[in-house]
Scaffold this active site. Structure first.
Site, PDB file in Angstrom:
ATOM      1  N   GLU A 199      30.762  42.679  31.963  1.00 42.91           N
ATOM      2  CA  GLU A 199      30.433  42.184  33.304  1.00 42.91           C
ATOM      3  C   GLU A 199      29.153  42.821  33.840  1.00 42.91           C
ATOM      4  OE1 GLU A 199      34.865  41.062  35.033  1.00 42.91           O
ATOM      5  OE2 GLU A 199      34.143  43.117  35.219  1.00 42.91           O
ATOM      6  N   LYS A 220      31.955  44.213  42.629  1.00 44.42           N
ATOM      7  CA  LYS A 220      31.471  43.643  41.360  1.00 44.42           C
ATOM      8  C   LYS A 220      31.311  42.135  41.473  1.00 44.42           C
ATOM      9  CE  LYS A 220      34.515  42.595  38.498  1.00 44.42           C
ATOM     10  NZ  LYS A 220      35.746  42.775  37.692  1.00 44.42           N
ATOM     11  N   LYS A 221      32.290  41.469  42.072  1.00 45.52           N
ATOM     12  CA  LYS A 221      32.205  40.014  42.200  1.00 45.52           C
ATOM     13  C   LYS A 221      31.036  39.627  43.106  1.00 45.52           C
ATOM     14  CE  LYS A 221      33.977  35.876  41.328  1.00 45.52           C
ATOM     15  NZ  LYS A 221      35.210  35.373  41.961  1.00 45.52           N
ATOM     16  N   GLU A 275      45.123  59.695  51.511  1.00 48.09           N
ATOM     17  CA  GLU A 275      43.983  59.198  50.731  1.00 48.09           C
ATOM     18  C   GLU A 275      42.794  60.120  50.964  1.00 48.09           C
ATOM     19  OE1 GLU A 275      41.536  57.918  48.366  1.00 48.09           O
ATOM     20  OE2 GLU A 275      43.361  56.687  48.370  1.00 48.09           O
ATOM     21  N   ALA A 282      45.937  65.055  48.657  1.00 50.34           N
ATOM     22  CA  ALA A 282      47.362  65.366  48.597  1.00 50.34           C
ATOM     23  C   ALA A 282      47.695  66.015  47.257  1.00 50.34           C
ATOM     24  CB  ALA A 282      48.186  64.098  48.787  1.00 50.34           C
ATOM     25  N   GLU A 306      39.585  18.965  33.493  1.00 48.99           N
ATOM     26  CA  GLU A 306      40.370  17.888  32.887  1.00 48.99           C
ATOM     27  C   GLU A 306      40.423  17.998  31.369  1.00 48.99           C
ATOM     28  OE1 GLU A 306      38.781  13.865  33.086  1.00 48.99           O
ATOM     29  OE2 GLU A 306      36.757  14.663  33.406  1.00 48.99           O
ATOM     30  N   HIS A 358      38.776  13.697  37.393  1.00 51.60           N
ATOM     31  CA  HIS A 358      37.529  13.280  36.755  1.00 51.60           C
ATOM     32  C   HIS A 358      36.420  13.062  37.787  1.00 51.60           C
ATOM     33  CE1 HIS A 358      35.078  11.483  33.615  1.00 51.60           C
ATOM     34  NE2 HIS A 358      34.778  10.507  34.454  1.00 51.60           N
ATOM     35  N   GLY A 395      36.026  53.094  28.983  1.00 58.69           N
ATOM     36  CA  GLY A 395      37.423  53.357  29.275  1.00 58.69           C
ATOM     37  C   GLY A 395      37.622  54.132  30.563  1.00 58.69           C
ATOM     38  N   ALA A 434      32.063  46.647  30.804  1.00 59.31           N
ATOM     39  CA  ALA A 434      30.757  46.690  30.139  1.00 59.31           C
ATOM     40  C   ALA A 434      30.126  45.306  30.095  1.00 59.31           C
ATOM     41  CB  ALA A 434      30.906  47.246  28.728  1.00 59.31           C
ATOM     42  N   THR A 438      40.033  51.618  44.106  1.00 59.52           N
ATOM     43  CA  THR A 438      38.951  51.218  43.207  1.00 59.52           C
ATOM     44  C   THR A 438      38.535  49.783  43.441  1.00 59.52           C
ATOM     45  OG1 THR A 438      39.611  52.799  41.495  1.00 59.52           O
ATOM     46  CG2 THR A 438      38.317  50.899  40.790  1.00 59.52           C
ATOM     47  N   CYS A 439      39.499  48.875  43.528  1.00 57.60           N
ATOM     48  CA  CYS A 439      39.196  47.441  43.603  1.00 57.60           C
ATOM     49  C   CYS A 439      38.270  47.111  44.764  1.00 57.60           C
ATOM     50  CB  CYS A 439      40.490  46.643  43.711  1.00 57.60           C
ATOM     51  SG  CYS A 439      40.231  44.865  43.871  1.00 57.60           S
ATOM     52  N   GLY A 488      34.472  46.737  26.653  1.00 56.21           N
ATOM     53  CA  GLY A 488      35.519  46.135  27.468  1.00 56.21           C
ATOM     54  C   GLY A 488      34.946  45.219  28.520  1.00 56.21           C
ATOM     55  N   TYR A 489      35.826  44.745  29.408  1.00 57.54           N
ATOM     56  CA  TYR A 489      35.366  43.757  30.395  1.00 57.54           C
ATOM     57  C   TYR A 489      34.371  44.349  31.382  1.00 57.54           C
ATOM     58  CZ  TYR A 489      38.619  45.638  33.903  1.00 57.54           C
ATOM     59  OH  TYR A 489      39.265  46.441  34.796  1.00 57.54           O
ATOM     60  N   ARG A 527      30.510  50.344  19.860  1.00 58.90           N
ATOM     61  CA  ARG A 527      30.763  50.999  18.577  1.00 58.90           C
ATOM     62  C   ARG A 527      31.559  50.135  17.596  1.00 58.90           C
ATOM     63  NH1 ARG A 527      35.278  55.514  20.493  1.00 58.90           N
ATOM     64  NH2 ARG A 527      36.891  54.025  21.105  1.00 58.90           N
ATOM     65  N   CYS A 580      36.633  45.440  41.598  1.00 58.52           N
ATOM     66  CA  CYS A 580      36.552  43.982  41.534  1.00 58.52           C
ATOM     67  C   CYS A 580      35.819  43.326  42.697  1.00 58.52           C
ATOM     68  CB  CYS A 580      37.951  43.379  41.385  1.00 58.52           C
ATOM     69  SG  CYS A 580      39.311  44.367  41.991  1.00 58.52           S
TER      70      CYS A 580
END
Length: 451
Positions: free
Chosen positions: A180, A50-51, A34, A114, A441, A436, A261, A178, A41-42, A175-176, A197, A47
């Site tokens: 978010e 970001k969260k 690595e 690598a 529900e 409830h 993208g 953008a 990335t995550c 996309g998601y 666009r 993710c």
């Protein structure tokens, strides 16, 4: 021939680490290389951070709603630097966890770039290693269109490390990512515009979901600009950025964020020394076992361009490890009915077919929809509405898709993913007693099809 390793993994993201750990657990001699950060990335620029930023942005909503419940709060002050510092500390903790997962599994960890130099050979920082099998798990990288001034824009990679919160932000993309980040910037106090666009963002999601989110974002005051794109970016004397749109109009911002993208990260990987082929979209071509057109080389995750989600990469990593070293336990990854969430504000949760996909596949469908103001908002002035939708096969009564826009959508959709994976029918939904009072529900109380 004796090799240095049974498996050499390039990339310590979610999929690569999962494959390495389990291959080592099955008795294989494994190395992972690595060059950037453990967790991919995550964990580092995706993710997880970001969260955390989404949570931070939601605090403003909680403060707005507090007065309806009797709370008097002093005017809040947000400090971007504190949030980023705390986020960085958590990411460093997770990096350490990933390192321990690998090392404690007996995996050799090599930190460096690598490059494949043959079907069974990898070079890391000038040293060559041989391997019976090589696994490419190098992930994706943000793509910015080649326009004048592109170097002035940022992507999700840089957004997590901004020194301060920009006052005015243009988010470009549909996309998601953008959607978010537009919600994050606006929720934290930036004057935010989202430019796309196309006619409407989140192409591929259910039409009702896309329209509902658009309406809710507009209620929140977000500036949405569709059928528009940036032609060039110029820096002003005061440091601000001037975006010239294709219609000739101009917008001034302090930050222009591109989420248009991602591409497979194959830079200087050495694929030309092998028989590995790319598909027509530029992703690595693999078979059902993630084997490339070079028999000893495998690939998974974002570089193969199937379903680019962290849990999918994890499942693919497990499949590769089992296929190679524990075939009696092998199970193919099922790409049907994968639940997913978009952490927009309000968030989206979805699993199964959209209405449009169901019709295109030839299903005769019944559509059940409910739009309502969440109970939590009844003592406030907030007019946000939740959307819940079921797509049902009219002939078999099987539930084909579940879609939601509203608080906790991701949490709720996970359980529905189990139901769809099990082949649940609408009658079984109807016969399930709801919890409830909850929003969830509503998914088991929608009785009348709207069309």
């Amino acid at each position: 021939m004796a090799y240095d390793f049974d498996l050499f993994v390039i990339g310590a993201g979610s999929g690569g680490v999962r494959a390495a750990r389990f291959a080592a657990g099955f008795g294989a001699k494994v190395a992972v290389a690595e060059s950037r950060y453990l967790g991919g990335t995550c964990v580092n620029v995706g993710c997880v951070p970001k969260k955390l930023l989404v949570y931070g942005a939601h605090v403003a909503d909680e403060m707005e709603q507090a007065s309806g419940y009797g709370w008097t709060l002093e005017e809040g002050h947000f400090d971007w630097g504190t949030l980023i510092a705390n986020k960085n500390r958590e990411i460093e903790r997770l990096n350490g966890i990933y390192r321990n997962l690998l090392v404690n599994s007996g995996v050799t960890l090599l930190q460096g770039h690598a490059r494949i130099t043959g079907a069974h050979e990898v070079e890391v920082d000038g040293k060559r290693y041989s391997a019976a099998n090589i696994l490419i798990a190098t992930g994706g990288w943000p793509h910015v269109p080649d326009i004048p001034g592109k170097e002035l824009a940022i992507t999700s990679n840089e957004a997590f490390y901004l020194k301060e919160l920009p006052r005015r932000v243009l988010v470009v993309g549909g996309g998601y990512i953008a959607v978010e980040f537009a919600g994050i910037f606006q929720g934290l106090g930036a004057d935010t515009s989202l430019l796309y666009r196309g006619d409407l963002f989140l192409r591929g999601f259910d039409g009702s979901v896309r329209t509902h989110l658009k309406e809710e974002l507009e209620k929140r005051g977000m500036d949405l600009q569709f059928n528009t794109d940036i032609q060039r970016i110029d820096q002003q004397a005061d440091g601000s950025l001037k975006a010239t749109l294709k219609d000739g109009s101009q917008r001034i911002a302090d930050c222009i964020f591109y989420a248009t993208g991602r591409r497979p990260m194959l830079d200087d990987l050495g694929l030309e020394t092998t028989g590995v082929e790319l598909d027509e979209r530029g992703y690595i071509r693999v078979d059902d076992h993630y084997r490339t057109t070079e028999a000893s080389i495998f690939a998974l995750g974002d570089v193969i361009g199937r379903v680019q989600l962290t849990p999918v990469a994890l499942a693919e990593g497990m499949a590769v490890a089992r296929h190679l070293f524990k075939p009696e336990q092998y199970r193919a990854v099922d790409y049907q009915n994968i639940p997913t969430a978009v952490f927009s504000q309000p968030p989206i949760g979805t699993v199964g077919l959209t209405e449009e996909q169901a019709l295109q596949a030839g299903h005769k469908v019944q559509i059940f929809e409910s739009r309502f103001r969440a109970m939590k908002l009844t003592l406030t002035d907030v007019q946000e509405k939740t959307l819940m939708k079921l797509v049902v096969d009219a002939d078999t009564d099987k539930v084909l898709g579940c879609h939601m826009v509203g608080p906790d959508a991701g949490e709720i959709i996970q359980g529905l993913g189990v139901a769809l994976k099990a082949g649940a029918t609408k009658q079984q939904f109807d016969e399930t007693i709801g919890v409830h009072p909850t929003a969830a529900e509503e998914f088991v109380t929608m009785r009348t099809a709207i069309r």
